[in-house]
Enzyme design. Structure first.
Site, mmCIF file in Angstrom:
data_model
loop_
_atom_site.group_PDB
_atom_site.id
_atom_site.type_symbol
_atom_site.label_atom_id
_atom_site.label_comp_id
_atom_site.label_asym_id
_atom_site.label_seq_id
_atom_site.Cartn_x
_atom_site.Cartn_y
_atom_site.Cartn_z
ATOM 1 N N LYS A 22 0.832 -1.205 0.000
ATOM 2 C CA LYS A 22 0.000 0.000 0.000
ATOM 3 C C LYS A 22 0.868 1.257 0.000
ATOM 4 O O LYS A 22 0.667 2.168 -0.797
ATOM 5 C CB LYS A 22 -0.919 -0.034 1.229
ATOM 6 C CG LYS A 22 -1.944 1.089 1.227
ATOM 7 C CD LYS A 22 -2.620 1.235 2.587
ATOM 8 C CE LYS A 22 -3.269 -0.044 3.034
ATOM 9 N NZ LYS A 22 -4.511 -0.316 2.330
ATOM 10 N N ARG A 92 -3.171 3.046 8.658
ATOM 11 C CA ARG A 92 -3.504 1.742 8.064
ATOM 12 C C ARG A 92 -2.250 0.878 7.908
ATOM 13 O O ARG A 92 -1.186 1.381 7.568
ATOM 14 C CB ARG A 92 -4.152 1.936 6.681
ATOM 15 C CG ARG A 92 -5.406 2.775 6.744
ATOM 16 C CD ARG A 92 -5.875 3.177 5.361
ATOM 17 N NE ARG A 92 -6.690 2.138 4.766
ATOM 18 C CZ ARG A 92 -7.135 2.178 3.514
ATOM 19 N NH1 ARG A 92 -6.820 3.200 2.745
ATOM 20 N NH2 ARG A 92 -7.877 1.208 3.041
ATOM 21 N N GLY A 101 -8.273 -8.785 4.523
ATOM 22 C CA GLY A 101 -8.973 -9.126 5.760
ATOM 23 C C GLY A 101 -8.061 -9.093 6.979
ATOM 24 O O GLY A 101 -8.515 -9.154 8.111
ATOM 25 N N MET A 103 -6.056 -6.598 7.492
ATOM 26 C CA MET A 103 -5.666 -5.212 7.653
ATOM 27 C C MET A 103 -6.214 -4.563 8.900
ATOM 28 O O MET A 103 -7.341 -4.802 9.288
ATOM 29 C CB MET A 103 -6.221 -4.451 6.471
ATOM 30 C CG MET A 103 -5.181 -4.223 5.440
ATOM 31 S SD MET A 103 -5.502 -2.745 4.590
ATOM 32 C CE MET A 103 -6.907 -2.089 5.399
ATOM 33 N N ARG A 336 -3.748 -1.390 -6.437
ATOM 34 C CA ARG A 336 -2.944 -2.626 -6.422
ATOM 35 C C ARG A 336 -3.407 -3.490 -7.582
ATOM 36 O O ARG A 336 -4.500 -3.268 -8.132
ATOM 37 C CB ARG A 336 -3.121 -3.376 -5.097
ATOM 38 C CG ARG A 336 -4.558 -3.757 -4.824
ATOM 39 C CD ARG A 336 -4.693 -4.453 -3.491
ATOM 40 N NE ARG A 336 -6.107 -4.569 -3.154
ATOM 41 C CZ ARG A 336 -6.571 -4.852 -1.951
ATOM 42 N NH1 ARG A 336 -5.747 -5.029 -0.951
ATOM 43 N NH2 ARG A 336 -7.848 -4.948 -1.741
ATOM 44 N N HIS A 455 -4.539 -44.006 -3.450
ATOM 45 C CA HIS A 455 -5.132 -44.617 -4.630
ATOM 46 C C HIS A 455 -6.244 -43.737 -5.192
ATOM 47 O O HIS A 455 -6.290 -43.434 -6.389
ATOM 48 C CB HIS A 455 -5.670 -46.003 -4.240
ATOM 49 C CG HIS A 455 -6.324 -46.709 -5.377
ATOM 50 N ND1 HIS A 455 -7.682 -46.678 -5.575
ATOM 51 C CD2 HIS A 455 -5.812 -47.434 -6.388
ATOM 52 C CE1 HIS A 455 -7.978 -47.368 -6.654
ATOM 53 N NE2 HIS A 455 -6.856 -47.851 -7.164
ATOM 54 N N SER A 764 13.320 -42.710 -14.674
ATOM 55 C CA SER A 764 12.192 -41.841 -14.358
ATOM 56 C C SER A 764 12.008 -41.873 -12.848
ATOM 57 O O SER A 764 11.916 -42.947 -12.252
ATOM 58 C CB SER A 764 10.931 -42.341 -15.065
ATOM 59 O OG SER A 764 9.841 -41.540 -14.700
ATOM 60 N N CYS A 831 7.881 -39.102 -12.987
ATOM 61 C CA CYS A 831 6.499 -39.499 -13.275
ATOM 62 C C CYS A 831 5.643 -39.602 -12.016
ATOM 63 O O CYS A 831 4.503 -40.035 -12.076
ATOM 64 C CB CYS A 831 6.463 -40.806 -14.050
ATOM 65 S SG CYS A 831 7.142 -42.190 -13.134
ATOM 66 N N TYR A 851 12.101 -34.266 -18.801
ATOM 67 C CA TYR A 851 10.650 -34.081 -18.854
ATOM 68 C C TYR A 851 10.018 -34.351 -17.485
ATOM 69 O O TYR A 851 10.639 -34.959 -16.614
ATOM 70 C CB TYR A 851 10.006 -34.998 -19.904
ATOM 71 C CG TYR A 851 10.062 -36.482 -19.563
ATOM 72 C CD1 TYR A 851 9.078 -37.083 -18.767
ATOM 73 C CD2 TYR A 851 11.095 -37.289 -20.034
ATOM 74 C CE1 TYR A 851 9.131 -38.435 -18.457
ATOM 75 C CE2 TYR A 851 11.158 -38.636 -19.732
ATOM 76 C CZ TYR A 851 10.169 -39.205 -18.936
ATOM 77 O OH TYR A 851 10.222 -40.533 -18.613
HETATM 78 C C1 PEP Z 1 5.711 -43.208 -8.005
HETATM 79 O O1 PEP Z 1 5.961 -43.993 -7.103
HETATM 80 O O2 PEP Z 1 6.017 -42.014 -7.972
HETATM 81 C C2 PEP Z 1 4.994 -43.664 -9.205
HETATM 82 C C3 PEP Z 1 4.819 -42.869 -10.243
HETATM 83 O O3 PEP Z 1 4.462 -44.911 -9.194
HETATM 84 P P1 PEP Z 1 3.118 -45.331 -8.429
HETATM 85 O O4 PEP Z 1 2.443 -44.091 -7.982
HETATM 86 O O5 PEP Z 1 2.338 -46.105 -9.399
HETATM 87 O O6 PEP Z 1 3.682 -46.147 -7.305
#
Ligand code: PEP
Ligand code: MG
Length: 875
Positions: A22, A92, A101, A103, A336, A455, A764, A831, A851
């Site tokens: 501010k 202020r 909120g 402030m 702002r 899961h 990976s 992954c 990646y």
């Molecule tokens: C992991 O363990 O990060 C993975 C990609 O395999 P999963 O979640 O299937 O165990």
């Protein structure tokens, strides 16, 4: 000597750290020659040094404030201690990052019993003077003395009702005097202290209170929630009052330079005549749209419009501006960058580039990658949410989107209900692969246990189904089909609404509106791809998911979880035959049947992904996941498979493991049953050959072996797989290129990455398991206590959601360094779920990975995060 106070003409918008957002913007507006009431800012450093030194309000600081007050008096010709020509102030708070909120504001500071009389005289408006005084008493009482506002508000309500007054602005002077009298009595009753009459004393007390407010509970909670550092402190802005409540030619309002919900380039806002600051937000009177100012005060409207354009051009972003009109003179009190919906954000970002105000890089950096979720999933209508009754807010926002449906407690009922045309929400303590059928048909999935990589969460994200996981406030009895939650109970068939983006659950149906992809989204995504060094792949195995990921331009598939293909009934039964067989012959026969299915599966995948890189992971979960644990279901299977029930039971008992996550799974399964992986490798290669022959589609699959911890595991399995593939290629006389790599998901694998790299063609990182194994936190149970760890500050973030840089991250760093020593250009990806998390993506980018791979709906989030990281790294 440290300079603790800056008058507005000394600062600028770059000084947000020192002057707060501010203060820095007030200074900037002053520099731009805009009509900002004069004033000065006490720095955030002064606040921190006050707080760090036992709240020592040093003489030096007090003197510096006094000197600035004198200068302000001199410049304005008004005086704090001169009742006949009085200076009233607004005080202020304002920290570096806006904390809505949080402030603390005290307006009309300087008034007292004596000078209020003069104010009435000078302005010839007694009710205005006493209205200012009662506001000061309330705000000062709340902010400085900690007297809860409700004491004042309750009395005001009671008084208005008793005297049949509807609006505050209708109170007469004598009524306001009575209210002031009562407010002062509240001070004595609650605080046992009178309201300080000396303006200097009021000022210093207000400054101390604003400093201290940095450490109050709500500010602490807010900072934790938004990851704002505790040592930033708040600045204090002291400014001449201007009065929006001084009659019909005065007013106050808030406006955005563009529409914050749609992004439309049109002034958007509202104002109230004869009102002061808080009235607009408080909602006591309904403000008028800013467009009406055009007719009621056309000159003021034109001035404001012009200023709003100046500000937007100057900041090169949509502005949220507070203004006050005092006797037909316009003042700006704050500007702002305005908060906006995802839709508006994308539109504004693209528009500002085409208007020449911003570069593409700036547009990309202006967006919150998480907000993409809002664009791609239906969202609850805001009005509906306001009215809906909350069930709980403690669940994890496991998979974004919003949905409504009837509660079902198991997969079978979910299917039954949907067959009858009902929309259902599957509510379970936690889900397991057996629930997949029910999960597919459900609009949303809710669990009381399990975290962001449980899961339910992983599968739901994969399917793009909204999911709230680990909602520990739900006491779910799957047997009695009842949910107890803090305020009530819910039964099967009751309708609930699930917000997977916030993690909130509501009773009943909340209306939905579609937020579809649009041209602005497409434009931003094409720019994002241009600026990201990292490739973004998807984790997917079904045709529908792969198509979704491709629509978001994913560059291939980073993880096909082959076990997801085993749960269709006709496959499950063969898998069970394999698992429960007592001789190799039966095992081989089942595998042959599964082989045929798998060849078709892989053909579909390779054809859909049209030859882009695809990583197929060989079977990973422990075998017991394929057989039920309940006796009744075992009996059914014994009948179906025509085997003895007692034998079956014994075999299932043999499969039972105390810690299945640390058990006989991943490559360990294949060390015992190599034929499993050999069958899958054969299916992969045969599908490639037949695609090549039938459709001339060329594919080079990347075959991935999971959960490797020792180089011996990898070399043994790789040798067997390669030998078998060689045999197929020779007999089929068709050349196939393929690579064999491994997942790095055990701490030991990170530490021996150089040895593994000698055997592997690619790596990976499976960060779900790597996090689980590094912390020793079960990924399916940790949600129960992780919240507490976050609340206590033991963990800064949930490591299953955002990379734990110093532990898991360090292991990954070691692994990458060791790998690069052996194979400098080996392909390395991620992954696990962290592959879709913006903070983690920046970390992976800095490590130079090739990646990240994530569920299809997170692909655009990941691209945007990767682009931001790429742009930041180039700077
Ligand atoms: C992991 O363990 O990060 C993975 C990609 O395999 P999963 O979640 O299937 O165990
Ligand atoms: Mg894993």
């Amino acid at each position: 000597m440290t300079k603790n106070v800056y008058c507005f003409s000394e600062g600028n918008s770059e000084m947000k750290g020192l002057l707060g957002g501010k203060g820095a913007n007030l200074a900037e507006m002053t520099r731009l020659g805009l009509p900002v009431p004069d004033g000065f800012t006490i720095t955030t450093e002064a606040c921190m040094s006050y707080l760090n030194n036992n709240r020592d309000f040093t003489v030096e600081l007090q003197e510096e404030i006094q000197k600035n007050i004198k200068d302000l008096e001199h410049r304005s010709g008004k005086y704090l201690s001169d009742p006949q020509n009085m200076m009233l102030l607004s005080v202020r708070s304002g920290s570096k990052f806006s904390m809505p909120g949080m402030m603390d504001t005290v307006l009309n500071l300087g008034l007292n019993d004596e000078n209020v009389v003069y104010l009435a005289e000078v302005t010839q408006d007694e009710s205005f003077a006493y209205d200012c005084y009662r506001r000061l008493l309330q705000m000062f009482g709340d902010v400085v003395y900690g007297i809860d506002s409700s004491h004042f508000e309750n009395f005001l309500e009671f008084y208005k009702r008793k005297n049949r007054v509807k609006l505050d602005s209708e109170l007469t002077a004598s009524q306001l005097k009575e209210i002031v009298h009562e407010y002062k009595r509240i001070y004595l009753e609650i605080k046992k202290q009178a309201f300080p009459q000396n303006p200097q004393e009021q000022l210093l007390a207000a400054v101390e209170a604003v400093f201290s407010s940095w450490n109050n509970e709500r500010a602490n909670i807010y900072r934790k929630l938004h990851h704002i550092a505790d040592d930033l402190g708040t600045a204090v802005n002291i400014q001449l009052m201007v009065f929006g409540n001084s009659g019909e030619n005065s007013g106050t309002g808030v406006a955005f330079t563009r529409n914050p919900s749609t992004g439309e380039n049109k002034l958007f806002g509202e104002y109230l005549i004869n009102a002061q600051g808080e009235d607009v937000v408080a909602g006591i009177r309904t403000p008028s749209p800013i467009s009406e100012l055009k007719t009621s005060m056309p000159e003021i409207y034109d001035q404001f419009f012009e200023m709003s354009e100046i500000l937007e051009k100057h900041y090169r972003d949509m502005q949220d501006i507070e203004f006050t009109i005092e006797n037909k003179k316009l003042y700006l009190l704050q500007t702002r960058n305005g908060k906006r919906t995802a839709h508006a954000a994308f539109k504004i970002a693209v528009d500002l580039v085409s208007e020449g105000l911003n570069t593409k890089e700036e547009a990309i950096l202006s967006l919150d990658p998480h907000s993409v979720n809002q664009l791609l999933h239906p969202v609850f209508v805001a009005e509906g949410l306001k009215k809906a009754e909350l069930i709980s807010t403690v669940g994890l926002p496991a998979s974004p989107g919003s949905a409504t449906g009837r509660i079902c407690f198991d997969a079978a009922s979910a299917k039954e209900w949907t067959d009858r045309g009902e929309k259902v929400v599957l509510v379970r303590q936690e889900t397991s692969p057996e629930d997949i059928g029910g999960m597919i048909v459900s609009e949303a999935i809710v669990t009381s246990r399990g975290g962001m990589t449980s899961h339910a969460a992983v599968v739901a994200r994969g399917m793009g189904t909204c999911c709230v996981a680990g909602c520990s406030e739900l006491d779910i009895d799957e047997f009695l089909k009842i949910i107890k939650y803090p305020k009530g109970t819910l039964n099967e068939g009751d309708v609930i609404s699930v917000d997977g983006t916030s993690g909130d659950l509501y009773v009943g149906e909340v209306a939905l509106e579609l937020s579809e992809k649009n041209a602005d989204f497409e434009t931003i995504m094409s720019w994002a791809k241009e600026f990201s060094r990292l490739d973004v792949r998807m984790n997917a195995e079904t045709k529908a998911d792969i198509k979704t990921g491709m629509a978001f331009n994913a560059s291939g598939i980073g993880l096909v979880r082959t076990e997801h293909m085993f749960f269709a009934p006709e496959r499950l039964i063969e898998m069970r035959r394999f698992i429960l067989a007592d001789n190799q012959e039966i095992r081989n026969k089942s595998l042959q049947t599964i082989l045929a299915y798998q060849i078709e599966d892989f053909k579909t995948i390779f054809e859909t992904i049209a030859g882009q890189s695809t990583v197929i992971r060989l079977l990973d979960p422990p075998l017991h996941e394929f057989v039920p644990s309940k006796e009744s279901e075992l009996k059914k299977i014994a009948q179906e498979m025509n085997v003895d029930f007692m034998y079956l039971k014994q075999r299932v008992n043999e499969l039972h493991e105390i810690n299945p996550m640390l058990g006989h799974r991943g490559c360990r399964l294949a060390v015992t049953y190599p034929e499993l992986y050999i069958m899958q490798a054969e299916a992969i290669i045969r599908s490639v050959i037949s695609l090549k022959q039938e459709k001339n589609v060329d594919v080079a699959p990347e075959i991935m072996i999971p959960l490797v911890g020792m180089d011996g595991e990898l070399s043994l399995l790789k040798e067997k797989i390669e030998e078998h593939i060689k045999h197929i290629i020779e007999t089929e006389k068709c050349d196939v290129s393929f690579t064999i790599g491994t997942m790095i998901e055990l701490p030991r694998a990170c530490l021996i990455a150089d040895d593994l790299a000698k055997e592997a063609d690619f790596f990976s990182f499976g960060t779900n398991d790597l996090t689980q194994m590094t912390f020793g936190f079960s990924r399916d149970d940790a949600a129960k206590y992780i919240n507490q760890y976050l609340a206590e500050g033991i963990l800064p973030v949930d490591p299953f959601q955002t990379i734990d840089v110093s532990g898991v991250g360090e292991l990954i760093k070691i692994a990458v360094e060791k790998t690069r020593q052996v194979k400098p250009s080996m392909k390395i990806g991620v992954c696990g779920e962290l592959g879709g998390d913006p903070h983690s993506i920046e970390f992976f980018d800095q490590l130079g990975l090739d990646y990240v791979s994530c569920s299809p709906y997170r692909v655009p989030v990941a691209y945007l995060a990767a682009a931001q990281s790429g742009i930041r790294m180039k700077k």
